[in-house]
Enzyme design. Structure first.
Site, PDB file in Angstrom:
ATOM      1  N   GLU A  86       0.313  -1.495  -0.054  1.00  0.00           N
ATOM      2  CA  GLU A  86      -0.131  -0.371   0.106  1.00  0.00           C
ATOM      3  C   GLU A  86       1.424   1.139   0.008  1.00  0.00           C
ATOM      4  O   GLU A  86       0.153   2.482  -0.139  1.00  0.00           O
ATOM      5  CB  GLU A  86      -0.630  -0.162   1.402  1.00  0.00           C
ATOM      6  CG  GLU A  86      -2.252   0.690   1.151  1.00  0.00           C
ATOM      7  CD  GLU A  86      -2.355   1.019   2.063  1.00  0.00           C
ATOM      8  OE1 GLU A  86      -2.700   0.415   3.372  1.00  0.00           O
ATOM      9  OE2 GLU A  86      -4.130   1.918   2.658  1.00  0.00           O
ATOM     10  N   ASP A  87       1.282   0.941   1.027  1.00  0.00           N
ATOM     11  CA  ASP A  87       2.585   2.365   0.838  1.00  0.00           C
ATOM     12  C   ASP A  87       4.259   2.694  -0.468  1.00  0.00           C
ATOM     13  O   ASP A  87       4.553   3.835   0.348  1.00  0.00           O
ATOM     14  CB  ASP A  87       2.847   2.285   2.256  1.00  0.00           C
ATOM     15  CG  ASP A  87       2.040   2.696   3.158  1.00  0.00           C
ATOM     16  OD1 ASP A  87       0.712   2.728   3.014  1.00  0.00           O
ATOM     17  OD2 ASP A  87       1.532   2.566   4.369  1.00  0.00           O
TER      18      ASP A  87
END
Ligand code: MN
Length: 730
Positions: A86-87
């Site tokens: 996600e990051d």
């Protein structure tokens, strides 16, 4: 690589490994190391809202997992990487390459949850809980998610207020109830208390103070019971642990709120729990017996969750007894195993399995066992409702562009979705975007999809759609719309029908028309009107069909256009070979110089479609094919049939039948006969008729060829008031 990591950060890896050694049976230390470094690289430079390095968060989640829900090395690795996809720039494939598909799949599952939960109002909590369960294929995904959430809740202070409250509500309404379903008693309590702290800080502080104030008093009071109870039971030969326990804040809060009570009115703040080191369930009942000999029980509080476990698998004996000073004390009695299940739920089971089998296949066999449970709903209910998670696979959870959730059955399409929003949206649906991409109307939606319906005012529901939808609602609405459409069409068609007879009387009924048309699938007056409305058939065609006799027209057409049967050509050739035959009006297939005569019953003339019967006298009798005697079975059976055809070498005039239909008005007959007489042709017969304002004329004329006939018919069609001119047989 190691050199780049500051000693302080490197220390985190040791913390994790130390906990793993203490809590896990079998695990791959190098897997956890590799996961740690990947986590470090992925989040390098990133900071949390608190200002500390971001990678502290996954490290803490991994540590929580090892201590709270000790599962296996794979889940520790996945916990370390849970925010990576996600990051950071790392992908699923990167994780597969570094740590294998098992870890990567769990991380992907966690990423999906986080994507779906971001920017969503979680007002429909029940739906969200089901959605999460429907998405989770590996139980470890949700267990890691709980630890992730627990850590987030513990560090919530650094977030701005509105995000704090959102996360706290989500925790209270989605994650805590889910933890309960998984039998994670401790996790549930932790999440609930933390949620309360941010949802209602004042109440939280108030309760905390109250509970703390009464704490010493409570400990002293409970000790007065705990010690004698323990001694008594040990004298009876039981190995027990007796705990004094306090009702947790959220549960006090709930009781005050739901029962509208003051803190002072909550009496069951005191509780005693007896944990027996035994495998015999009956020991729990024996212990209950001994305790209630000394402290009177309150029978209405007795609950046997041992014989009948709770849906989440929780087992324990519950009751209440009256302690010194008449206080009501909650009493729980359970075996050690039941206790671990109550605290750790699914994770406890994992642990037990690992104790039984120490090989690497333990995890696999556990997951297999869980899957077996899912298949058999009965055993699932008897053990752990949590494993029913796969049962939700028959539902999907999708979102509107504004983030509202719609629950649909698996297999649902954008059309189902459109109808779930509004009938008008469904009816006008021409396409859809799923997660921003245009899809077909029959595309299957998946949990978490964001669906945007594209509509058009001119769209109308199609019959095909019924095959593309799975919801009852969509089917019903599509049928309703189609029926309404047909109703309007029928009304319009009825209007056209009425207009056909405007100013005159109705010449024939709907049923006459249906009977005559016999095509376009027209079976009922409604079919007829709808065919008229959508121009499947014109009013002219309807009138034609009713007024012209059936079948025979086709037959005449054949003979007039010279489309003789196959054997005609053959005969014609033979005729040419025998010039003497040319005078004959007819040629008879396969029979030379045979006598022939025209049957009196039908009196055929050149142009009629004809057939021959060989009589007992050895002659051929020629009938028209549509003569009643030809269709008479007896005749057909008893006599030999031969093919005959008109001899076209002779310059014979063909006899043709014409049927004219038109308006019944003065001078019509004169106009028609005028056209015919000018055309220089011989009329064999003419029959006029009029009925209900319509004029019918059957005309038998002699013509030399079809060109001439067509010219005549065209002229007749131009006569004013004539609707149709058709060829007929007689
Ligand atoms: Mn996280």
């Amino acid at each position: 690589m190691l050199a780049q990591i500051e000693q302080e950060h490197y220390q985190k890896l040791h913390e994790i490994l130390r906990l793993c050694r203490a809590n896990l049976k079998n695990y791959d230390e190098s897997l956890i190391q590799r996961a740690f470094f990947m986590c470090y690289r992925a989040h390098e430079g990133e900071k949390r809202a608190s200002g500390e390095p971001f990678f502290y968060h996954p490290v803490e989640v991994a540590k929580l997992l090892v201590t709270e829900l000790p599962l296996d090395g794979v889940s520790v690795a996945a916990a370390l990487l849970h925010d990576v996809i996600e990051d950071s720039g790392y992908t699923y494939e990167d994780i597969v390459a570094e740590l294998g598909t098992e870890v990567a799949d769990i991380v992907e599952g966690l990423t999906k949850i986080s994507e779906i939960m971001t920017n969503r109002e979680t007002t429909e909590a029940e739906g969200f809980r089901k959605m999460l369960l429907s998405m989770v294929k590996d139980i470890r995904v949700i267990l890691i998610k709980f630890c992730d959430r627990l850590h987030n809740m513990r560090t919530l202070d650094s977030l701005p207020e509105h995000r704090r409250v959102k996360m706290a509500l989500e925790t209270r309404d989605i994650y805590a109830p889910l933890a309960h379903r998984f039998g994670l008693g401790k996790m549930k309590v932790d999440l609930e208390n933390l949620a309360l702290r941010y949802i209602d800080p004042e109440m939280y502080d108030f309760l905390l103070k109250k509970v703390r104030l009464s704490r010493n008093e409570r400990i002293a009071y409970l000790n007065k019971m705990i010690v004698p109870i323990k001694n008594d039971l040990e004298k009876q030969g039981f190995v027990v642990e007796v705990q004094g326990r306090a009702k947790h804040l959220f549960s006090i809060y709930n009781k005050m709120r739901l029962k509208n009570k003051e803190f002072e009115d909550i009496h069951d703040l005191y509780g005693i729990r007896v944990i027996i080191d035994t495998d015999k369930m009956s020991d729990c009942f024996a212990v209950y017996g001994y305790i209630t000999q000394k402290y009177p029980p309150i029978p209405r509080h007795f609950k046997d969750y041992i014989s009948i476990p709770k849906h989440n698998g929780y087992q324990s004996l519950h009751s209440a007894i009256i302690g010194p000073k008449g206080y009501v004390i909650e009493l729980q009695i359970r075996t050690r195993r039941m206790h671990e299940f109550a605290e750790l739920g699914v994770a406890a089971h994992w642990r037990y399995k690992e104790k039984i089998s120490k090989d690497d296949a333990a995890v696999d066999s556990f997951l297999k066992w869980a899957r077996e449970l899912i298949k058999d709903a009965d055993t699932a209910a008897s053990f752990m409702e949590g494993f029913k998670l796969n049962l939700y696979h028959d539902e999907i959870y999708v979102f509107t562009p504004k983030g509202h959730m719609k629950i649909l059955p698996a297999g649902a399409t954008p059309i189902d979705f459109a109808y779930a929003i509004h009938t008008e949206i469904g009816n006008g649906c021409i396409g859809a975007k799923v997660n921003g991409k245009i899809v077909r109307l029959n595309a299957e939606l998946k949990s978490g999809d964001r669906v945007e319906v594209i509509t058009s005012k001119s769209q109308k529901p199609k019959v095909d759609w019924l095959k593309m939808v799975v919801t009852h609602r969509a089917k019903l609405k599509i049928r309703t719309a189609i029926n309404e459409e047909r109703r309007l069409e029928i009304e319009k068609g009825r209007g056209i029908w009425e207009k056909m007879f405007s100013g005159t009387k109705k010449l024939f009924t709907e049923n006459d028309a249906i009977h005559s048309i016999r095509r376009h699938g027209i079976r009922t007056p409604a079919d007829l009107f709808s065919a008229l409305a959508n121009q499947q058939i014109s009013s002219e065609e309807v009138i034609e069909s009713v007024t012209k006799p059936q079948k025979s027209a086709e037959t005449v057409e054949k003979s007039l256009q010279g489309k003789a049967p196959q054997d005609f050509a053959e005969i014609a050739r033979k005729v040419q070979e025998r010039p003497s035959e040319q005078k004959d009006e007819v040629v008879i297939s396969g029979l030379n110089n045979i006598a022939y005569a025209y049957a009196k019953c039908c009196n055929p003339v050149p142009g009629d479609d004809i057939i021959g019967f060989v009589t007992t006298e050895g002659a051929v009798k020629i009938h028209r094919k549509n003569c009643i005697n030809v269709t008479n079975e007896n005749l057909v059976k008893s006599e030999r049939i031969v093919s005959v055809a008109w001899n076209r070498k002779l310059d014979t005039e063909f006899l043709a039948g014409i049927r004219i239909v038109g308006e019944d008005k003065i001078g019509m007959t004169n106009q028609i006969t005028g056209v015919i007489s000018k055309f220089d042709t011989n009329i064999r017969s003419i029959a006029l008729n009029a009925k209900d304002g319509i004029f019918f004329c059957n005309l038998m004329i002699f013509v030399r060829n079809t060109d001439k006939l067509n010219t005549l018919m065209d002229k007749l069609r131009k006569v004013q008031g004539v609707f149709t001119v058709e060829r007929i047989a007689s």
